[in-house]
Design an enzyme around this catalytic site. Structure first.
Site, PDB file in Angstrom:
ATOM      1  N   TRP A 143       0.647  -1.260  -0.104  1.00 66.14           N
ATOM      2  CA  TRP A 143       0.100  -0.056   0.023  1.00 66.14           C
ATOM      3  C   TRP A 143       0.769   1.063  -0.027  1.00 66.14           C
ATOM      4  O   TRP A 143       1.685   1.233   0.870  1.00 66.14           O
ATOM      5  CB  TRP A 143      -0.951   0.007   1.417  1.00 66.14           C
ATOM      6  CG  TRP A 143      -1.566   1.354   1.532  1.00 66.14           C
ATOM      7  CD1 TRP A 143      -1.020   2.326   2.113  1.00 66.14           C
ATOM      8  CD2 TRP A 143      -2.677   1.784   1.279  1.00 66.14           C
ATOM      9  NE1 TRP A 143      -1.926   3.223   2.301  1.00 66.14           N
ATOM     10  CE2 TRP A 143      -3.258   3.075   1.560  1.00 66.14           C
ATOM     11  CE3 TRP A 143      -3.662   1.312   0.268  1.00 66.14           C
ATOM     12  CZ2 TRP A 143      -4.218   3.794   1.478  1.00 66.14           C
ATOM     13  CZ3 TRP A 143      -5.073   2.098   0.457  1.00 66.14           C
ATOM     14  CH2 TRP A 143      -5.194   3.109   0.919  1.00 66.14           C
ATOM     15  N   ASN A 161       0.073   5.789  -0.173  1.00 67.39           N
ATOM     16  CA  ASN A 161      -0.765   6.862  -0.348  1.00 67.39           C
ATOM     17  C   ASN A 161      -0.108   8.194  -0.421  1.00 67.39           C
ATOM     18  O   ASN A 161       0.640   8.386  -1.419  1.00 67.39           O
ATOM     19  CB  ASN A 161      -1.959   6.883   0.774  1.00 67.39           C
ATOM     20  CG  ASN A 161      -1.598   6.894   2.065  1.00 67.39           C
ATOM     21  OD1 ASN A 161      -0.755   5.667   2.534  1.00 67.39           O
ATOM     22  ND2 ASN A 161      -1.942   7.817   2.783  1.00 67.39           N
ATOM     23  N   ASP A 162      -0.415   9.253   0.598  1.00 72.60           N
ATOM     24  CA  ASP A 162       0.371  10.552   0.323  1.00 72.60           C
ATOM     25  C   ASP A 162       1.759  10.691   0.050  1.00 72.60           C
ATOM     26  O   ASP A 162       2.620   9.943   0.714  1.00 72.60           O
ATOM     27  CB  ASP A 162      -0.210  11.302   1.590  1.00 72.60           C
ATOM     28  CG  ASP A 162      -1.535  11.106   2.223  1.00 72.60           C
ATOM     29  OD1 ASP A 162      -2.322  10.199   1.802  1.00 72.60           O
ATOM     30  OD2 ASP A 162      -1.667  11.634   3.124  1.00 72.60           O
ATOM     31  N   GLN A 179       3.877   7.908   2.115  1.00 68.90           N
ATOM     32  CA  GLN A 179       3.001   7.087   3.198  1.00 68.90           C
ATOM     33  C   GLN A 179       3.084   5.502   2.740  1.00 68.90           C
ATOM     34  O   GLN A 179       2.580   5.240   1.426  1.00 68.90           O
ATOM     35  CB  GLN A 179       1.818   7.673   3.391  1.00 68.90           C
ATOM     36  CG  GLN A 179       1.817   8.697   4.408  1.00 68.90           C
ATOM     37  CD  GLN A 179       2.007   8.739   5.499  1.00 68.90           C
ATOM     38  OE1 GLN A 179       1.279   8.399   6.477  1.00 68.90           O
ATOM     39  NE2 GLN A 179       3.330   8.853   5.995  1.00 68.90           N
ATOM     40  N   TRP A 215       2.777   9.379  10.128  1.00 72.34           N
ATOM     41  CA  TRP A 215       1.964  10.004   9.280  1.00 72.34           C
ATOM     42  C   TRP A 215       2.291  11.029   8.301  1.00 72.34           C
ATOM     43  O   TRP A 215       3.544  11.342   8.662  1.00 72.34           O
ATOM     44  CB  TRP A 215       0.585  10.195   9.879  1.00 72.34           C
ATOM     45  CG  TRP A 215      -0.224   8.955  10.197  1.00 72.34           C
ATOM     46  CD1 TRP A 215       0.275   7.624  10.225  1.00 72.34           C
ATOM     47  CD2 TRP A 215      -1.698   9.028  10.820  1.00 72.34           C
ATOM     48  NE1 TRP A 215      -0.832   6.902  10.925  1.00 72.34           N
ATOM     49  CE2 TRP A 215      -1.860   7.758  10.858  1.00 72.34           C
ATOM     50  CE3 TRP A 215      -2.508  10.109  10.839  1.00 72.34           C
ATOM     51  CZ2 TRP A 215      -3.114   7.248  11.610  1.00 72.34           C
ATOM     52  CZ3 TRP A 215      -3.764   9.557  11.326  1.00 72.34           C
ATOM     53  CH2 TRP A 215      -4.182   8.168  11.769  1.00 72.34           C
ATOM     54  N   ARG A 260      -3.335  16.841  12.310  1.00 76.63           N
ATOM     55  CA  ARG A 260      -2.290  16.456  11.430  1.00 76.63           C
ATOM     56  C   ARG A 260      -1.838  17.015  10.277  1.00 76.63           C
ATOM     57  O   ARG A 260      -2.330  17.989   9.873  1.00 76.63           O
ATOM     58  CB  ARG A 260      -2.928  14.902  11.075  1.00 76.63           C
ATOM     59  CG  ARG A 260      -4.109  14.802  10.175  1.00 76.63           C
ATOM     60  CD  ARG A 260      -4.724  13.443  10.166  1.00 76.63           C
ATOM     61  NE  ARG A 260      -5.854  13.329   9.331  1.00 76.63           N
ATOM     62  CZ  ARG A 260      -7.084  13.147  10.041  1.00 76.63           C
ATOM     63  NH1 ARG A 260      -7.122  13.406  11.401  1.00 76.63           N
ATOM     64  NH2 ARG A 260      -8.140  13.150   9.277  1.00 76.63           N
ATOM     65  N   ASP A 261      -0.721  16.387   9.646  1.00 75.46           N
ATOM     66  CA  ASP A 261      -0.067  16.837   8.395  1.00 75.46           C
ATOM     67  C   ASP A 261       0.482  18.183   8.394  1.00 75.46           C
ATOM     68  O   ASP A 261      -0.137  19.290   7.606  1.00 75.46           O
ATOM     69  CB  ASP A 261      -1.253  16.701   7.305  1.00 75.46           C
ATOM     70  CG  ASP A 261      -2.128  15.332   7.186  1.00 75.46           C
ATOM     71  OD1 ASP A 261      -1.438  14.440   7.674  1.00 75.46           O
ATOM     72  OD2 ASP A 261      -3.145  15.356   6.706  1.00 75.46           O
ATOM     73  N   GLU A 298      -7.358  17.773   5.627  1.00 73.32           N
ATOM     74  CA  GLU A 298      -6.070  17.153   5.634  1.00 73.32           C
ATOM     75  C   GLU A 298      -5.115  17.587   4.705  1.00 73.32           C
ATOM     76  O   GLU A 298      -5.431  18.570   3.884  1.00 73.32           O
ATOM     77  CB  GLU A 298      -6.490  15.456   5.307  1.00 73.32           C
ATOM     78  CG  GLU A 298      -7.315  14.862   6.263  1.00 73.32           C
ATOM     79  CD  GLU A 298      -7.374  13.473   5.827  1.00 73.32           C
ATOM     80  OE1 GLU A 298      -6.754  12.514   6.754  1.00 73.32           O
ATOM     81  OE2 GLU A 298      -7.735  13.030   4.573  1.00 73.32           O
TER      82      GLU A 298
END
Length: 582
Positions: A65, A67-68, A84, A129, A195-196, A250
């Site tokens: 997997w 993602n970002d 990620q 994250w 977050r982020d 986000e």
């Protein structure tokens, strides 16, 4: 701390960095046995990469997997992409999320490295994250990222390169004073919605600023923190910006854009020659939306320009499957580059079966349109190095109901540019004032619904008999005082497999078809179609999984299913070579 407060800012920063890069660090491999094995994990294992839907030139690891995109930057001539990743499976997993790492010299070919940041401290033991990279005043990069602590709270941490002389930045270390920012009863921050962190920027007062995505009820927030030394951060009394009814923000991104040039500018640039962009990723709808406005660096407040709408009513980077994007300033080439995540359209069960999930879009140059009301995007120039021998077709009038195949192109892995011109608008369909949602209009008036001026465009990843195809096309309508151009990406017939998401996407494009040609560029890559309309005014990314139109059985067509003829004024296509990716 008491001693640090008594010395100058520059000396404080020097001592702080010396502390971090000398003895006051936590090496990632030495702290927690549960995650110790991740130090040597590299996203280059032996899963076969010849599967039908794997991409030829879009970024993805061999398995698992992703993602970002996180912390993109250029350091000592090397592009760095962190992202990620769940190194243990093809689905998102709470405790296993790490920062994987690849580098490139051209944003096209990528070399994998060991995982850069992974759970190793109480402040990130349940996941590392998303976050961003910032170059400090010394030129050393620092990464701020969200960690999930032992209580399951979202907190903000920092990591630094262990060896700043290493252009590949293989090893990263964390100070013992993480986290730097955390929810407390006093700051009234929701510990599950914090977050982020963005790339930080310097104000005229010499203090660093950073924003963190958050919410209160359904009010989206860009919480602002400031710091003199990148160590001790103080929450500002008000957010940089907020908007009611938009839900959790986000992956916020805040950066300046030049007003009168297409060049990029450094994130800390403050001048009358720039405007600012605030992009947020809407957790509720999974859309990346942005506003253009003014940043008051004295009050630390961002105000969108009049007419720049918040949330899903506003502008999006991409009107298809595109999320959690991040920009960085590419100083050597004087441009701002945008990266984004493209999720799967298959089921979780299908992803686990094939052993991987998620890809990244082609990096895009991004700049402000001369109207100052929107951004323009275009694939980075370097991607053109993958183009094979060009296929040029002469201008041609294409009548209603016509389909023309593009010969001599590997249709499953191609780059296509085409322009259309319309001369007769007398029979254009009337635009119903209630058609305010272009995606809904596209789903109701797909490629198979014949109109007057359109649909016309491209049928990509198409089977020979047209049982399967993804249609990217335009329609032209007449409103009260102008003509309106609709751009659609119709996935309804993209696959015979009915288990996949085949949502049709759409957007209105701000083009005057009476005086302008309608241009379309499509990057086609096995299971991805990235489409750029109006020279980058609108973008739509689709994720499709044909069952017939695969490999050598994929075809590429131009089509016009409208009643009126249209003219193809230019038509170029290239087979794309395979990039070297991980």
């Amino acid at each position: 701390m008491a001693m640090a407060m008594a010395i100058s800012s520059s000396l404080k920063l020097f001592l702080f960095l010396a502390f971090l890069l000398g003895y006051g660090v936590l090496e990632l491999h030495a702290s927690h046995h549960v995650h110790r094995e991740l130090e040597s994990v590299q996203q280059s294992s032996s899963t076969p990469t010849s599967q039908t839907y794997r991409t030829g030139y879009h970024f993805q690891p061999p398995k698992n997997w992703i993602n970002d995109p996180n912390g993109p930057m250029i350091y000592k001539g090397i592009y760095h992409l962190f992202y990620q990743c769940n190194p243990k499976g093809a689905n998102w997993s709470w405790g296993n999320i790490v920062w994987a790492h690849s580098t490139s010299r051209d944003l096209v070919n990528w070399t994998p490295h060991p995982i850069a940041i992974f759970p190793s401290q109480p402040s990130d033991i349940n996941g590392t994250w998303s976050g961003s990279a910032t170059f400090l005043k010394t030129g050393i990069p620092a990464i701020l990222y969200t960690g999930i602590n032992t209580q399951g709270q979202q907190v903000q941490n920092v990591a630094f390169p262990k060896d700043t002389s290493d252009p590949y930045l293989i090893k990263w270390v964390k100070p013992h004073n993480n986290p730097l920012m955390a929810p407390t009863p006093q700051n009234r921050i929701d510990a599950s919605s914090f977050r982020d962190p963005t790339t930080s920027w310097l104000g005229p007062d010499g203090r660093w600023r950073v924003i963190i995505g958050s919410k209160v009820d359904r009010k989206g927030l860009a919480i602002l923190y400031t710091s003199q030394n990148f160590d001790h951060w103080v929450q500002s009394p008000q957010p940089l910006h907020s908007a009611e009814g938009t839900g959790m923000w986000e992956c916020p991104d805040f950066f300046p854009v030049a007003i009168d040039e297409s060049v990029g500018v450094d994130t800390s640039t403050l001048a009358k020659s720039v405007k600012h962009v605030l992009k947020v990723s809407l957790d509720e709808t999974k859309h990346d939306v942005y506003t253009i406005g003014t940043y008051d660096h004295v009050k630390d407040v961002y105000t969108p320009d009049e007419g720049s709408k918040e949330g899903d009513l506003g502008l999006r980077y991409d009107y298809g499957k595109y999320y959690a994007s991040k920009t960085f300033f590419d100083g050597p080439k004087n441009r701002r580059v945008l990266l984004g995540w493209i999720d799967e359209s298959s089921s979780v069960e299908a992803d686990i079966k094939k052993g991987w999930s998620g890809v990244h879009a082609i990096p895009r140059k991004i700049w402000l349109h001369r109207s100052r009301k929107r951004l323009l995007q275009w694939p980075v120039k370097e991607i053109e190095k993958l183009r094979g021998t060009p296929v040029y077709l002469s201008s041609k009038v294409i009548g209603g109901g016509s389909v023309l195949e593009v010969p001599g192109v590997t249709a499953v892995q191609a780059d296509v540019e085409i322009s259309f011109q319309v001369s007769d608008f007398s029979k254009a369909e009337i635009l119903d004032p209630s058609w305010s949602n272009p995606q809904l209009v596209c789903s109701q008036k797909g490629a198979s619904v014949k109109g007057s001026l359109g649909p016309f465009g491209l049928l990509v990843l198409a089977s020979k008999d047209l049982q399967e195809y993804t249609a990217v096309f335009f329609r032209i309508f007449k409103s009260k005082d102008k003509h309106v151009v609709l751009m659609c990406s119709d996935q309804s017939r993209s696959s015979l497999n009915q288990q996949n998401d085949k949502t049709t996407y759409g957007t209105f494009v701000d083009i005057d078809p009476v005086h302008e040609k309608l241009s379309l560029r499509c990057l086609i890559d096995h299971s991805i179609v990235e489409s750029f309309g109006g020279k980058g005014k609108r973008c739509i990314t689709a994720r499709v999984y044909p069952t017939l139109a695969i490999n050598e059985d994929a075809h590429l067509y131009a089509f016009n299913y409208g009643a009126q003829s249209v003219k193809i004024t230019s038509w170029s296509a290239w087979s794309m070579k395979k990039a070297h990716i991980n």
